[in-house]
Design a protein around this motif. Structure first.
Motif, mmCIF file in Angstrom:
data_model
loop_
_atom_site.group_PDB
_atom_site.id
_atom_site.type_symbol
_atom_site.label_atom_id
_atom_site.label_comp_id
_atom_site.label_asym_id
_atom_site.label_seq_id
_atom_site.Cartn_x
_atom_site.Cartn_y
_atom_site.Cartn_z
ATOM 1 N N ALA A 177 0.977 -1.102 0.122
ATOM 2 C CA ALA A 177 0.059 -0.219 0.070
ATOM 3 C C ALA A 177 0.886 1.388 -0.046
ATOM 4 O O ALA A 177 0.448 2.374 -0.425
ATOM 5 N N HIS A 178 1.922 1.422 0.402
ATOM 6 C CA HIS A 178 2.933 2.552 0.442
ATOM 7 C C HIS A 178 3.905 2.496 -0.409
ATOM 8 O O HIS A 178 4.558 1.669 -0.687
ATOM 9 N N SER A 179 4.453 3.778 -0.679
ATOM 10 C CA SER A 179 5.442 4.060 -1.468
ATOM 11 C C SER A 179 6.662 3.489 -0.804
ATOM 12 O O SER A 179 6.762 3.813 0.572
ATOM 13 N N GLU A 180 7.818 3.353 -1.481
ATOM 14 C CA GLU A 180 9.026 3.048 -1.090
ATOM 15 C C GLU A 180 9.816 3.960 -1.377
ATOM 16 O O GLU A 180 9.884 4.139 -2.700
ATOM 17 N N ASN A 181 11.032 4.220 -0.675
ATOM 18 C CA ASN A 181 12.155 5.193 -1.102
ATOM 19 C C ASN A 181 12.995 4.461 -1.808
ATOM 20 O O ASN A 181 13.671 3.370 -1.238
ATOM 21 N N GLN A 182 13.317 4.685 -3.307
ATOM 22 C CA GLN A 182 13.956 3.603 -4.035
ATOM 23 C C GLN A 182 15.435 4.136 -4.024
ATOM 24 O O GLN A 182 16.411 3.692 -4.788
ATOM 25 N N GLY A 183 15.874 5.293 -3.317
ATOM 26 C CA GLY A 183 17.452 5.656 -3.276
ATOM 27 C C GLY A 183 17.448 7.362 -3.104
ATOM 28 O O GLY A 183 16.467 7.933 -3.346
ATOM 29 N N THR A 184 18.641 7.755 -2.809
ATOM 30 C CA THR A 184 18.718 9.259 -2.446
ATOM 31 C C THR A 184 19.948 9.554 -2.983
ATOM 32 O O THR A 184 20.995 9.012 -3.041
ATOM 33 N N THR A 185 20.249 11.132 -3.335
ATOM 34 C CA THR A 185 21.302 11.536 -3.545
ATOM 35 C C THR A 185 21.693 12.868 -2.642
ATOM 36 O O THR A 185 20.741 13.528 -2.551
ATOM 37 N N GLU A 242 22.991 18.739 -5.217
ATOM 38 C CA GLU A 242 21.605 18.306 -5.407
ATOM 39 C C GLU A 242 21.248 17.437 -4.392
ATOM 40 O O GLU A 242 22.056 16.681 -4.038
ATOM 41 N N LEU A 243 19.963 17.466 -3.701
ATOM 42 C CA LEU A 243 19.370 16.501 -2.801
ATOM 43 C C LEU A 243 18.088 15.879 -3.437
ATOM 44 O O LEU A 243 17.533 16.546 -4.009
ATOM 45 N N SER A 244 18.464 14.581 -3.688
ATOM 46 C CA SER A 244 17.117 14.008 -4.355
ATOM 47 C C SER A 244 16.798 12.514 -3.690
ATOM 48 O O SER A 244 17.556 11.985 -2.949
ATOM 49 N N MET A 245 15.239 12.279 -3.912
ATOM 50 C CA MET A 245 15.104 10.968 -3.376
ATOM 51 C C MET A 245 13.913 10.437 -4.613
ATOM 52 O O MET A 245 13.305 11.309 -5.334
ATOM 53 N N ARG A 246 14.057 9.027 -4.692
ATOM 54 C CA ARG A 246 13.188 8.478 -5.744
ATOM 55 C C ARG A 246 12.320 7.431 -5.031
ATOM 56 O O ARG A 246 12.637 6.737 -4.383
ATOM 57 N N PHE A 247 11.152 7.559 -5.632
ATOM 58 C CA PHE A 247 9.948 6.470 -4.879
ATOM 59 C C PHE A 247 9.528 5.574 -5.825
ATOM 60 O O PHE A 247 9.560 5.912 -7.013
ATOM 61 N N ASP A 248 8.815 4.416 -5.781
ATOM 62 C CA ASP A 248 8.371 3.563 -6.539
ATOM 63 C C ASP A 248 6.930 3.931 -6.726
ATOM 64 O O ASP A 248 6.317 3.213 -7.693
ATOM 65 N N ASP A 249 6.451 4.854 -6.307
ATOM 66 C CA ASP A 249 4.981 5.171 -6.439
ATOM 67 C C ASP A 249 4.888 6.613 -6.072
ATOM 68 O O ASP A 249 5.586 7.138 -5.248
ATOM 69 N N ARG A 271 8.665 14.688 5.331
ATOM 70 C CA ARG A 271 7.421 14.339 5.652
ATOM 71 C C ARG A 271 6.426 14.347 4.152
ATOM 72 O O ARG A 271 6.750 15.211 3.410
ATOM 73 N N GLY A 272 5.682 13.410 3.858
ATOM 74 C CA GLY A 272 5.035 13.661 2.870
ATOM 75 C C GLY A 272 3.507 12.560 3.189
ATOM 76 O O GLY A 272 3.287 11.931 4.166
ATOM 77 N N MET A 273 2.902 12.428 1.751
ATOM 78 C CA MET A 273 1.690 11.538 1.809
ATOM 79 C C MET A 273 1.864 10.606 0.416
ATOM 80 O O MET A 273 1.849 11.055 -0.738
ATOM 81 N N ALA A 274 1.647 9.325 0.783
ATOM 82 C CA ALA A 274 1.831 8.386 -0.201
ATOM 83 C C ALA A 274 0.254 8.439 -1.070
ATOM 84 O O ALA A 274 -0.535 9.243 -0.760
ATOM 85 N N SER A 275 0.252 7.901 -2.198
ATOM 86 C CA SER A 275 -0.527 7.962 -3.142
ATOM 87 C C SER A 275 -2.014 7.382 -2.602
ATOM 88 O O SER A 275 -3.179 7.582 -2.948
ATOM 89 N N ASP A 276 -1.814 6.458 -1.605
ATOM 90 C CA ASP A 276 -3.202 5.914 -0.846
ATOM 91 C C ASP A 276 -3.640 6.686 0.112
ATOM 92 O O ASP A 276 -4.450 6.328 0.915
#
Length: 114
Positions: free
Chosen positions: A20-28, A40-47, A95-100
């Protein structure tokens, strides 16, 4: 028969909740990395994730960052330090809100050296 049906429904519900929840796929920079500069500061998510708040802290306090990604859900979030980072340890919190609709939060840390 009824037990098998109930077991199947429970298994399906459990599998749905597990994804149900997005997962963090990596950071920079990568969590725990030692770097000489941070352009740069970045994060990648699967959703898609709506990132609501972010903070960059060092032992000296909060560091100003400039958000490069807007306030819409996305698979990637990007920001940049307002000024070059001095050597030291940093933690990027979010802090964020997942798509669900579930609230999410996390952090990653890195070290800047000369």
């Amino acid at each position: 028969m009824i037990r098998a049906l109930i077991a199947s429904l429970m298994l399906a519900l459990t599998a749905t909740l597990a994804f149900a929840h997005s997962e963090n796929q990596g950071t920079t920079p990568a969590d725990g990395a030692t770097v000489t500069e941070v352009p740069e500061l970045s994060m990648r998510f699967d959703d898609p994730m709506l990132i609501i708040t972010v903070t960059l802290t060092s032992p000296d306090g909060t560091v100003d960052i400039e958000r490069e990604t807007g306030m819409e859900p996305g698979l990637e979030f990007r920001a940049a330090p307002a000024t070059p980072l001095a050597p030291g340890n940093y933690t990027f919190g979010w802090r964020g809100m997942a798509s669900d609709g579930h609230p999410m939060q996390g952090s990653f840390s890195f070290t800047v050296t000369d």
